[in-house]
Design an enzyme around this catalytic site. Structure first.
Site, PDB file in Angstrom:
ATOM      1  N   ASP A   1       0.819  -1.207   0.000  1.00 41.92           N
ATOM      2  CA  ASP A   1       0.000   0.000   0.000  1.00 41.92           C
ATOM      3  C   ASP A   1       0.859   1.267   0.000  1.00 41.92           C
ATOM      4  OD1 ASP A   1      -2.746   1.257   0.661  1.00 41.92           O
ATOM      5  OD2 ASP A   1      -1.479   2.056   2.259  1.00 41.92           O
TER       6      ASP A   1
ATOM      7  N   GLU B   1       1.322  -0.644  -5.057  1.00 37.91           N
ATOM      8  CA  GLU B   1       0.368   0.383  -5.469  1.00 37.91           C
ATOM      9  C   GLU B   1       1.137   1.654  -5.778  1.00 37.91           C
ATOM     10  OE1 GLU B   1      -1.551   2.676  -2.583  1.00 37.91           O
ATOM     11  OE2 GLU B   1      -3.383   2.916  -3.721  1.00 37.91           O
TER      12      GLU B   1
HETATM   13  C1  NOJ Z   1      -4.072   3.436  -0.463  1.00 43.28           C
HETATM   14  C2  NOJ Z   1      -5.266   2.586  -0.216  1.00 43.28           C
HETATM   15  O1  NOJ Z   1      -5.589   1.888  -1.374  1.00 43.28           O
HETATM   16  C3  NOJ Z   1      -6.354   3.500   0.260  1.00 43.28           C
HETATM   17  O2  NOJ Z   1      -7.598   2.848   0.324  1.00 43.28           O
HETATM   18  C4  NOJ Z   1      -5.955   4.046   1.587  1.00 43.28           C
HETATM   19  O3  NOJ Z   1      -6.902   4.990   2.003  1.00 43.28           O
HETATM   20  C5  NOJ Z   1      -4.591   4.724   1.506  1.00 43.28           C
HETATM   21  N1  NOJ Z   1      -3.631   3.967   0.764  1.00 43.28           N
HETATM   22  C6  NOJ Z   1      -4.023   4.909   2.871  1.00 43.28           C
HETATM   23  O4  NOJ Z   1      -3.620   3.670   3.382  1.00 43.28           O
END
Ligand code: NOJ
Ligand code: MG
Length: 582
Positions: A225, A294
């Site tokens: 993430d 991500e």
């Molecule tokens: C990316 C995640 O996909 C999202 O849902 C989240 O709010 C933020 N990172 C913070 O962790």
């Protein structure tokens, strides 16, 4: 003898490359990855929130639609300020989702069916209720420097004020004053999500232990993430320059150019460390644990990560800004081509249409486009990731401001919340025509079910006489098992304002033509320039979506010199070995 062997090897290296290559593909190259947002997948205990037992009860859904890997968004203990992305214990399960034993059962049941399990790894921040943060606030070792603390600077009236102009991804301040510690801490997201300090080796070691914990249990991979935000410069006196983007208010993240807080070179070391931690564990199939990150950045930036030990950086080109309403055949080809042309040699492409942070594809293109979009995603060369619900063409739900749950939406107030709120794309998966679409027995699920659930649901689409998105999805997933789709080349064929088409080919396998009308008008096109003299094809999959003639059917033979497609229609055609003039 020696010479004979080398000659054989040489011949084989030329002619057998397809065959040897085939055995080399890893599971994450041949599987569809299916993203589950656990709160919204299936509720087993009637509290209106999805849970692990719910997922276990629906494992056969993955088998049915042919996905061989699932990725679960966070299910760890959390105060749920960001619905699980604010973790208060990395190595347990939140009671709302079940227990660690439930997770073990899910893993075993998935593995029994040859389905891999990928979990979310959230390294950038924890919850402000994580024991590490609580100890850090108290200044207790070894946690004192686990987070990014600063004294700030002295304001005009002698009070302490924040050290710089940095902005939170969710909008507003990144610096939060802590009374007890008498310092500010940094949070790239919510104030309840303090950032970990990756300049502290103890933090790195603790997070490696998180990876070890789950790898030891047998999870097959991690989705990392918010990697972009992992590091900030040490010198917090540095202000970020203004982006000068027109119309962006001072509060909004896009107001600044994030040269000191985003995508810093130190990230490389962190990724390499996680890769090493994962490599400490063997797997039954001998494939190292999988890592996907991500990353909403340019192809050049995301592809750099491949060299650090991550297997795939998510390719969000189709998502953000992605396939907009007006993107026709050429526009989609150009987006797809960015991935293919920017990818370093021997790297593996991937494509995504949606996720829990972005608008659903049906929101951008209309419900009628679901089949065309799935046909694209599942026939391109590379790993597809499907966001739960895409297989039935789920649509977004309008959620009034008063009922909005997502903090990102709420941060922007009633005027602008719809631009940011992620609630509409996170509504419960529609299983059947029962109350609350069979998602829960509760009177009210945590987010509303779409009104269309009586027709748009898994059960109805399974048995529907007319081709449904679910049936097409299943059919395309089966088709992907074919070598031509798993690893064959992809060559563009007819491309124009309406049509994006391509040929999938692999030595020893039949060739396929995939052609989809992404435009707004009918299009009749001649494909024979791309079919190596073949003039006839046989339809093996179609999107339906036929308002008037031609009414395509499976097994129908079609001359390749004049295929008519209506908007949102697509065909997968097996090219027949007939080369005579028609
Ligand atoms: C990316 C995640 O996909 C999202 O849902 C989240 O709010 C933020 N990172 C913070 O962790
Ligand atoms: Mg529940």
């Amino acid at each position: 003898m020696r010479v004979g062997l080398s000659l054989l090897l040489l011949i084989c290296s030329v002619f057998c490359s397809e065959i040897t290559d085939k055995t080399k593909l890893k599971w994450w190259q041949t599987s569809i990855i299916y993203q589950i947002y656990p709160r919204s997948f299936k509720d087993s205990d009637g509290d209106g929130v999805g849970d692990l037992k719910g997922i276990i009860s629906k494992i056969d859904h993955f088998v049915y639609i042919g996905v061989k890997a699932i990725w679960l968004s966070p299910f760890y203990p959390s105060p749920m300020k960001d619905f699980g992305y604010d973790i208060s214990n990395h190595t347990d399960v939140d009671p709302i989702f079940g227990t660690l034993d439930d997770f073990r059962t899910l893993l075993t049941e998935c593995h029994k069916r040859d389905i891999k399990v990928i979990i979310d790894f959230v390294p950038n921040h924890t919850s402000d209720l994580h024991p590490w943060f609580l100890a850090s606030v108290r200044g207790e070792e070894p946690y004192k420097d686990f987070y990014v603390w600063t004294d700030g600077i002295e304001g005009p009236d002698g009070t302490r004020i924040k050290p710089n102009n940095w902005l939170s991804v969710f909008g507003g301040e990144v610096w939060k004053w802590n009374e007890q510690r008498q310092q500010f801490y940094y949070h790239a997201f919510l104030e309840e999500q303090p950032d970990l300090n990756y300049r502290n080796p103890k933090v790195i070691e603790e997070m490696n232990n998180v990876i070890r914990f789950w790898s030891e249990m047998g999870v097959d991979g991690i989705r990392v993430d918010a990697i972009t935000n992992l590091y900030e410069v040490e010198d917090v006196s540095l202000n970020e320059p203004l982006s000068e983007k027109p119309g962006v208010p001072e509060f909004q993240y896009e107001y600044l150019n994030h040269i000191y807080t985003s995508n810093l070179p130190e990230i490389e070391g962190a990724i390499r460390g996680w890769r090493n931690a994962m490599n400490e564990f063997k797997t039954e199939d001998g494939v190292p644990r999988f890592m996907v990150v991500e990353f909403y950045e340019t192809p050049e930036k995301r592809n750099a990560y491949l060299g650090y030990g991550c297997d795939l950086p998510f390719n969000f080109d189709l998502v953000d800004p992605g396939i907009t309403a007006d993107c026709g055949g050429r526009c989609i080809r150009d987006m797809v081509d960015i991935e293919y042309s920017a990818l370093p040699k021997h790297s593996w492409p991937n494509f995504v249409l949606g996720n829990h942070d972005r608008k659903r594809i049906t929101k951008k293109r209309g419900a009628g486009a679901a089949n065309a979009m799935n046909m694209l995603l599942l026939t391109l060369r590379g790993t597809p990731t499907t966001y739960y619900g895409e297989e039935i063409g789920m649509e977004e739900v309008y959620v009034p401001f008063e009922d909005t749950k997502d903090p990102w939406g709420l941060n922007y107030g009633k005027e602008r919340y719809t631009e940011f709120s992620r609630d509409p794309c996170r509504t419960p998966l529609q299983w059947n025509g029962d109350s609350q679409s069979g998602f829960t027995t509760a009177e009210k699920p945590w987010l509303p079910v779409h009104d269309n659930y009586r027709t748009v649901n898994v059960e109805t689409q399974k048995t529907s006489k007319e081709l449904s998105p679910l049936q097409l999805y299943k059919q395309l997933a089966e088709l992907r098992e074919n070598t031509a789709f798993q690893k064959g080349d992809l060559k563009y064929a007819v491309v124009n304002d309406n049509i994006f088409s391509y040929i999938r080919n692999s030595v020893g396998d039949p060739r396929y033509l995939v052609t989809i009308n992404f435009g707004k008008t009918n299009s009749k096109d001649d494909y024979t320039d791309y079919t190596d003299g073949r003039f006839l094809g046989r339809i093996i999959a179609h999107t339906g979506n036929m308002k008037n003639e031609p009414f395509y059917k499976e097994d129908m033979e079609v001359p390749l010199n004049g295929i008519l497609l209506q908007p949102d229609q697509g065909l997968v055609i097996e090219l027949l070995n007939k080369r005579q003039e028609l």
